[in-house]
Write a protein that holds these residues in place. Sequence first.
Motif, short mmCIF file in Angstrom:
data_model
loop_
_atom_site.label_atom_id
_atom_site.label_comp_id
_atom_site.label_asym_id
_atom_site.label_seq_id
_atom_site.Cartn_x
_atom_site.Cartn_y
_atom_site.Cartn_z
N ALA A 120 15.39 103.93 36.04
CA ALA A 120 14.36 103.39 36.86
C ALA A 120 14.72 103.18 38.33
O ALA A 120 13.84 102.67 39.29
CB ALA A 120 14.18 102.01 36.30
N GLY A 121 15.90 103.86 38.57
CA GLY A 121 16.38 104.07 39.97
C GLY A 121 17.69 102.73 40.46
O GLY A 121 17.82 102.88 41.54
N PHE A 122 17.83 102.02 39.43
CA PHE A 122 18.72 101.06 39.74
C PHE A 122 20.35 101.73 39.74
O PHE A 122 20.63 102.79 38.85
CB PHE A 122 18.70 99.79 38.87
N ILE A 123 21.17 101.09 40.34
CA ILE A 123 22.57 101.62 40.31
C ILE A 123 23.33 100.60 39.62
O ILE A 123 23.52 99.43 39.90
CB ILE A 123 23.22 101.75 41.68
N ASP A 142 9.74 97.45 30.34
CA ASP A 142 8.77 96.95 31.71
C ASP A 142 9.07 95.69 32.07
O ASP A 142 9.31 95.47 33.19
CB ASP A 142 7.52 97.41 31.48
N GLU A 143 9.14 94.78 31.14
CA GLU A 143 9.33 93.41 31.44
C GLU A 143 10.85 93.32 32.12
O GLU A 143 10.89 92.29 33.04
CB GLU A 143 8.96 92.49 30.37
N LEU A 144 11.73 93.95 31.44
CA LEU A 144 13.18 93.62 31.92
C LEU A 144 13.24 94.33 33.38
O LEU A 144 13.80 93.58 34.27
CB LEU A 144 14.08 94.40 30.98
N LEU A 145 12.79 95.51 33.67
CA LEU A 145 12.86 96.12 34.92
C LEU A 145 12.10 95.27 35.91
O LEU A 145 12.67 95.01 37.08
CB LEU A 145 11.94 97.44 35.05
N GLY A 146 10.73 94.44 35.49
CA GLY A 146 10.15 93.62 36.51
C GLY A 146 10.82 92.43 36.71
O GLY A 146 11.06 91.82 37.94
N ALA A 147 11.82 91.99 35.86
CA ALA A 147 12.46 90.61 35.88
C ALA A 147 13.79 91.16 36.68
O ALA A 147 13.97 90.04 37.46
CB ALA A 147 13.14 90.35 34.68
N VAL A 148 14.39 92.10 36.86
CA VAL A 148 15.44 92.40 37.58
C VAL A 148 14.90 92.53 39.03
O VAL A 148 15.72 92.04 39.73
CB VAL A 148 16.14 93.71 37.24
N ARG A 149 13.87 93.15 39.31
CA ARG A 149 13.31 93.38 40.54
C ARG A 149 13.16 91.98 41.33
O ARG A 149 13.41 91.33 42.38
CB ARG A 149 12.23 93.98 40.66
N ALA A 150 12.52 90.96 40.25
CA ALA A 150 12.15 89.77 40.92
C ALA A 150 13.16 88.77 40.92
O ALA A 150 13.32 88.10 42.16
CB ALA A 150 11.40 89.06 39.83
N THR A 151 14.44 88.97 40.37
CA THR A 151 15.49 88.17 40.38
C THR A 151 16.20 88.46 41.67
O THR A 151 16.59 87.62 42.42
CB THR A 151 16.38 88.48 39.19
N TYR A 152 16.23 89.98 41.98
CA TYR A 152 16.84 90.40 43.17
C TYR A 152 16.13 89.80 44.54
O TYR A 152 16.66 89.37 45.51
CB TYR A 152 16.79 91.72 43.34
#
Length: 210
Positions: free
Chosen positions: A20-23, A104-114
């Motif tokens: 998803a583009g995260f490092i 998708d929920e996980l990726l959205g949660a990571v972005r929101a946490t950031y």
Amino acid sequence: MVVDDHPMWRDGVSRDLEAAGFIVAATADGVERARNRAAAVTPDVVLMDMHLPDGNGADATAAVLEVSPHSKILVLSASSERDDVLDAIKAGASGYLVKSASVDELLGAVRATYDGQAVFTPGLAGLVLGEYRRMSTAPADDRAPEVPKLTERETEVLRLVAKGLSAKQIATRLSLSHRTVENHVQATLRKLQLANRVELTRYAIEQGLD
């Protein structure tokens, strides 16, 4: 950074994040390794399991924030037990997601946490808010014991936290090591039963320490 003691799960989550583009700057399988690797890479977001071989996710959360205070912790756990959720939040976690969440929920949660948002699996946010509401409205006899008295040094550090100084700036101002300042901050959080520096700053302002 991904912290989980199950290699297949840890590697799978890492692959999903990277796709998803995260490092993924580091992975770890326990409290001590999480602490050491967080100190080395200072991750923006840490995905944290609650059950680790040498402790729990609350222990690891506190350890990571001690060495990398600007990291945001998102618990990703199979457990949705009340005590696990509350322990993680009290240790400084920003949110709590159960492992039944979709990619998708996980990726959205990571972005929101950031972005600084508090992210919870549906139902868990109500649990956390309900607990804090109960604590704030309980009769005095039912509440936690009186807040322990802070030491003179802890009060001094707290006053500088409220002024917005970083741990490094406080260390310079007080001629202390960065680690010593972080230890004072963590000790103060535990004594006051606060979850993070935002609550610590609010407390200091309420007490007129700013």
